[in-house]
Design a protein around this motif. Sequence first.
Motif, PDB file in Angstrom:
ATOM      1  N   GLY A   2       0.783  -1.223   0.000  1.00 14.97           N
ATOM      2  CA  GLY A   2       0.000   0.000   0.000  1.00 14.97           C
ATOM      3  C   GLY A   2       0.816   1.275   0.000  1.00 14.97           C
ATOM      4  N   ALA A   3       2.104   1.184  -0.369  1.00  9.96           N
ATOM      5  CA  ALA A   3       2.987   2.341  -0.319  1.00  9.96           C
ATOM      6  C   ALA A   3       3.046   3.102  -1.634  1.00  9.96           C
ATOM      7  CB  ALA A   3       4.399   1.908   0.077  1.00  9.96           C
ATOM      8  N   THR A   4       2.274   2.661  -2.651  1.00 13.63           N
ATOM      9  CA  THR A   4       2.316   3.304  -3.967  1.00 13.63           C
ATOM     10  C   THR A   4       0.904   3.585  -4.469  1.00 13.63           C
ATOM     11  OG1 THR A   4       2.251   1.233  -5.235  1.00 13.63           O
ATOM     12  CG2 THR A   4       4.423   1.999  -4.498  1.00 13.63           C
ATOM     13  N   TYR A   5       0.863   4.357  -5.525  1.00 10.17           N
ATOM     14  CA  TYR A   5      -0.392   4.557  -6.246  1.00 10.17           C
ATOM     15  C   TYR A   5      -0.050   4.880  -7.702  1.00 10.17           C
ATOM     16  CZ  TYR A   5       0.640   9.583  -5.790  1.00 10.17           C
ATOM     17  OH  TYR A   5       1.233  10.807  -5.850  1.00 10.17           O
ATOM     18  N   GLU A   6      -1.025   4.704  -8.581  1.00  7.74           N
ATOM     19  CA  GLU A   6      -0.813   4.996 -10.001  1.00  7.74           C
ATOM     20  C   GLU A   6      -1.579   6.253 -10.375  1.00  7.74           C
ATOM     21  OE1 GLU A   6      -0.409   2.246 -13.010  1.00  7.74           O
ATOM     22  OE2 GLU A   6      -0.027   0.506 -11.739  1.00  7.74           O
ATOM     23  N   GLN A   7      -0.915   7.071 -11.183  1.00  4.90           N
ATOM     24  CA  GLN A   7      -1.538   8.306 -11.652  1.00  4.90           C
ATOM     25  C   GLN A   7      -0.921   8.692 -12.990  1.00  4.90           C
ATOM     26  OE1 GLN A   7      -2.199  11.596  -8.777  1.00  4.90           O
ATOM     27  NE2 GLN A   7      -1.192  12.925 -10.274  1.00  4.90           N
ATOM     28  N   ASP A   8      -1.773   8.996 -13.963  1.00  2.00           N
ATOM     29  CA  ASP A   8      -1.321   9.393 -15.307  1.00  2.00           C
ATOM     30  C   ASP A   8      -0.380   8.364 -15.914  1.00  2.00           C
ATOM     31  OD1 ASP A   8      -2.753  11.772 -15.005  1.00  2.00           O
ATOM     32  OD2 ASP A   8      -1.030  12.784 -14.094  1.00  2.00           O
ATOM     33  N   GLY A   9      -0.639   7.085 -15.626  1.00  5.33           N
ATOM     34  CA  GLY A   9       0.153   6.009 -16.209  1.00  5.33           C
ATOM     35  C   GLY A   9       1.457   5.737 -15.496  1.00  5.33           C
ATOM     36  N   ALA A  10       1.789   6.530 -14.464  1.00  9.75           N
ATOM     37  CA  ALA A  10       3.052   6.351 -13.739  1.00  9.75           C
ATOM     38  C   ALA A  10       2.772   5.751 -12.365  1.00  9.75           C
ATOM     39  CB  ALA A  10       3.771   7.680 -13.581  1.00  9.75           C
ATOM     40  N   LEU A  11       3.793   5.077 -11.807  1.00 17.54           N
ATOM     41  CA  LEU A  11       3.703   4.514 -10.472  1.00 17.54           C
ATOM     42  C   LEU A  11       4.438   5.440  -9.510  1.00 17.54           C
ATOM     43  CD1 LEU A  11       2.836   2.010  -8.747  1.00 17.54           C
ATOM     44  CD2 LEU A  11       5.179   1.157  -9.091  1.00 17.54           C
ATOM     45  N   TRP A  12       3.761   5.831  -8.437  1.00 15.62           N
ATOM     46  CA  TRP A  12       4.312   6.802  -7.490  1.00 15.62           C
ATOM     47  C   TRP A  12       4.479   6.170  -6.106  1.00 15.62           C
ATOM     48  CZ3 TRP A  12       4.997  12.164  -8.667  1.00 15.62           C
ATOM     49  CH2 TRP A  12       4.587  12.527  -9.961  1.00 15.62           C
ATOM     50  N   LEU A  13       5.527   6.550  -5.402  1.00 10.01           N
ATOM     51  CA  LEU A  13       5.709   6.171  -4.001  1.00 10.01           C
ATOM     52  C   LEU A  13       5.099   7.262  -3.133  1.00 10.01           C
ATOM     53  CD1 LEU A  13       7.122   4.200  -1.956  1.00 10.01           C
ATOM     54  CD2 LEU A  13       9.025   5.819  -1.957  1.00 10.01           C
ATOM     55  N   ARG A  14       4.349   6.860  -2.112  1.00 12.69           N
ATOM     56  CA  ARG A  14       3.702   7.829  -1.226  1.00 12.69           C
ATOM     57  C   ARG A  14       4.720   8.438  -0.260  1.00 12.69           C
ATOM     58  NH1 ARG A  14      -1.838   7.023  -1.739  1.00 12.69           N
ATOM     59  NH2 ARG A  14      -2.453   4.966  -2.532  1.00 12.69           N
ATOM     60  N   SER A  15       5.680   9.162  -0.793  1.00 11.07           N
ATOM     61  CA  SER A  15       6.746   9.736   0.031  1.00 11.07           C
ATOM     62  C   SER A  15       6.214  10.776   1.011  1.00 11.07           C
ATOM     63  CB  SER A  15       7.832  10.359  -0.858  1.00 11.07           C
ATOM     64  OG  SER A  15       8.401   9.379  -1.707  1.00 11.07           O
ATOM     65  N   THR A  16       5.133  11.480   0.637  1.00 11.75           N
ATOM     66  CA  THR A  16       4.570  12.489   1.538  1.00 11.75           C
ATOM     67  C   THR A  16       4.024  11.854   2.812  1.00 11.75           C
ATOM     68  OG1 THR A  16       2.518  12.352   0.232  1.00 11.75           O
ATOM     69  CG2 THR A  16       4.014  14.185  -0.241  1.00 11.75           C
ATOM     70  N   ALA A  17       3.684  10.553   2.744  1.00  6.61           N
ATOM     71  CA  ALA A  17       3.219   9.861   3.943  1.00  6.61           C
ATOM     72  C   ALA A  17       4.354   9.699   4.955  1.00  6.61           C
ATOM     73  CB  ALA A  17       2.656   8.489   3.571  1.00  6.61           C
ATOM     74  N   PHE A  18       5.602   9.835   4.465  1.00 13.55           N
ATOM     75  CA  PHE A  18       6.773   9.724   5.339  1.00 13.55           C
ATOM     76  C   PHE A  18       7.305  11.095   5.736  1.00 13.55           C
ATOM     77  CE2 PHE A  18       7.564   6.142   2.142  1.00 13.55           C
ATOM     78  CZ  PHE A  18       6.727   5.264   2.814  1.00 13.55           C
ATOM     79  N   GLY A  19       6.584  12.152   5.365  1.00 15.59           N
ATOM     80  CA  GLY A  19       7.024  13.486   5.729  1.00 15.59           C
ATOM     81  C   GLY A  19       7.759  14.234   4.633  1.00 15.59           C
ATOM     82  N   ALA A  20       7.909  13.617   3.444  1.00 17.03           N
ATOM     83  CA  ALA A  20       8.568  14.295   2.332  1.00 17.03           C
ATOM     84  C   ALA A  20       7.643  15.377   1.770  1.00 17.03           C
ATOM     85  CB  ALA A  20       8.940  13.302   1.243  1.00 17.03           C
ATOM     86  N   ASP A  21       8.250  16.338   1.060  1.00 17.60           N
ATOM     87  CA  ASP A  21       7.433  17.433   0.538  1.00 17.60           C
ATOM     88  C   ASP A  21       6.706  17.061  -0.751  1.00 17.60           C
ATOM     89  OD1 ASP A  21       9.667  17.244  -1.009  1.00 17.60           O
ATOM     90  OD2 ASP A  21      10.250  19.346  -0.864  1.00 17.60           O
ATOM     91  N   LYS A  22       7.086  15.945  -1.375  1.00 15.59           N
ATOM     92  CA  LYS A  22       6.399  15.497  -2.579  1.00 15.59           C
ATOM     93  C   LYS A  22       6.580  13.996  -2.739  1.00 15.59           C
ATOM     94  CE  LYS A  22      10.333  16.544  -5.643  1.00 15.59           C
ATOM     95  NZ  LYS A  22      10.615  15.169  -6.089  1.00 15.59           N
ATOM     96  N   ASP A  23       5.661  13.395  -3.501  1.00 12.11           N
ATOM     97  CA  ASP A  23       5.781  11.969  -3.794  1.00 12.11           C
ATOM     98  C   ASP A  23       6.816  11.751  -4.890  1.00 12.11           C
ATOM     99  OD1 ASP A  23       3.873  11.339  -1.916  1.00 12.11           O
ATOM    100  OD2 ASP A  23       2.213  11.353  -3.345  1.00 12.11           O
ATOM    101  N   ASP A  24       7.307  10.517  -5.001  1.00 11.08           N
ATOM    102  CA  ASP A  24       8.369  10.204  -5.962  1.00 11.08           C
ATOM    103  C   ASP A  24       7.893   9.201  -7.000  1.00 11.08           C
ATOM    104  OD1 ASP A  24      10.952  11.510  -4.894  1.00 11.08           O
ATOM    105  OD2 ASP A  24      10.084  10.579  -3.114  1.00 11.08           O
ATOM    106  N   VAL A  25       8.296   9.433  -8.235  1.00 14.32           N
ATOM    107  CA  VAL A  25       7.958   8.513  -9.327  1.00 14.32           C
ATOM    108  C   VAL A  25       8.882   7.303  -9.253  1.00 14.32           C
ATOM    109  CG1 VAL A  25       7.799   8.203 -11.826  1.00 14.32           C
ATOM    110  CG2 VAL A  25       7.207  10.410 -10.796  1.00 14.32           C
ATOM    111  N   LEU A  26       8.283   6.129  -9.314  1.00 17.30           N
ATOM    112  CA  LEU A  26       9.054   4.885  -9.367  1.00 17.30           C
ATOM    113  C   LEU A  26       9.119   4.326 -10.789  1.00 17.30           C
ATOM    114  CD1 LEU A  26       7.693   3.072  -6.164  1.00 17.30           C
ATOM    115  CD2 LEU A  26       9.812   4.369  -6.401  1.00 17.30           C
TER     116      LEU A  26
END
Length: 564
Positions: free
Chosen positions: A288-312
Amino acid sequence: MNLIENAKQQAQAVVAQAYRAAAAAGTLPNAEVPAVRAEAPKDAANGDWSSSFAMQCAKALRQPPRKIAEALVGAMDLAGTYFEKAEIAGPGFINFTLGAKWYGDALRAVAGEGADYGRTRADKPEKVMVEFVSANPTGPMHMGNARGGVLGDCLAEVLAWAGNDVTREFYINDAGNQVDKFAHSVEGRYIQLLRGEDAVQFDESWYQGADIRELAQILADRHGDKLLGMDEQERFDVIVGFGLPHNIAKMEADLERYKIHYDVWFRESTLHDTGYVRETCELLAAKGATYEQDGALWLRSTAFGADKDDVLRRANGFYTYFAADIAYHRNKFEQRGFDRVINIWGADHHGHVARLQHALDALGLDGSGRLEIVLMQLVRMMQGGEVVRMSKRTGKSLTLSDLLDEIPVDAARFFFNSRAADTQMEFDLDLAVRQDSENPLYYVQYAHARICSVLAGVAEAGVAVPDAAQADLSVLAHEDERALIKAVALLPEEIVLAARDRDPSRLNKYGVQLASLFHRFYNACRIKDAEAPLRDARLVLCAATRQAVRNVLAIIGVDAPEHM
């Protein structure tokens, strides 16, 4: 054997035993008291170890600290210990003074352990990987790599001396965007060589260095214009298939010249080729640490306190460098079983630290607890009082190879390890080549050479260094003798602290201090023409100091010359 730590523990045990004896005798109340602590006082006039136990337990015992200290000292038994006396100072400090037995045992420990003197057994030894340099194989190594190389190598060494199982690793970034850019850069210069500068527009984002032109020239010499007749992918494969191994081999040669030897050279491409990057992203998705958006896979980095999510994984299906980095570190922990991983990174990567640690947390690998990042600040090269930015050969930033053409390898290693990683440093090229005591490396190496000269001189006179176990070392009572012995005895503790603090620069400072104390002892104490028992004891001290200096220089990775 860590005689410094042994003495500290013995001082604590003596105080604890004295309290038990005083309580049993009724001179002190029987109460719950804090653990005894001892520390080295800042002023040597206050003894070698000091305990503030009397003040710490004043409330529990309901007595003035000084009265408690008097009861403790009265109940003490120093027989068989390293201490010749215990005295009360100030409001209730108990100060211990080391006796001849400790000084003798310290020298005998050095003689007994020899080249291994300073090595210790960790309470909880770990399987540790130190990954450092890991420069992209798309160009020469720069000054950041030069500093990071020494810091990583020396840190790995102190961790090993402190009792850990250590692996040195270089991560080769042979996949991704930088490889595409590298191939296009070489391709562009190759076409310009054969068809002229105007034949292709050289993109400003491509690599501009002279090394790219050199690779293009080698390809032209080897293949002529044959590559022009190939389709783009085939030409790309030839360029990468030649250019990356060529650059990696040069890196290996430069690092060997720099006295850095890796246990493992790990290729990023293997993570992609085996599907390990894809599998790692799938595991993150399953947790449950990722999500898909606009065809890309993203890591929910903001859930860890980061300022933005990261593309995987990008929309085009290609995995990002960050995804590969997560997979790489999963490999370190999960596949290869390292207890701890330490990376040496440039300070500009600080924003990447928490993201990577938390991604590993999401995989259940405790990245926050087991992955350590040592962030390294910039280095400024100075010569003639001015900043050096340009390489004579390339006209660009000074490279590791350029540096080693300018100054000895030992000087580069010693100077780059002279500051903690988190501090900016100035590297004085003029100082690094000076042959006098202003140069700290020369100063330490000269101490070693001087001791070798002393021992060679007495050998020519028919006097050998006696067995430390047989010599009467109790005659070493001069303050400069004892100060030098205490410094020699510090080496195991310095290594432990350097490993604990991830700061191998402690060994540089220690080496300079040890050299200074030897030079002072040498000037104050006659050796060759002293009375035989004293001469022999001083020769044992010289031999022990030589071993300590030699071991310090070995850890830093520089030579210990016998003649200078």
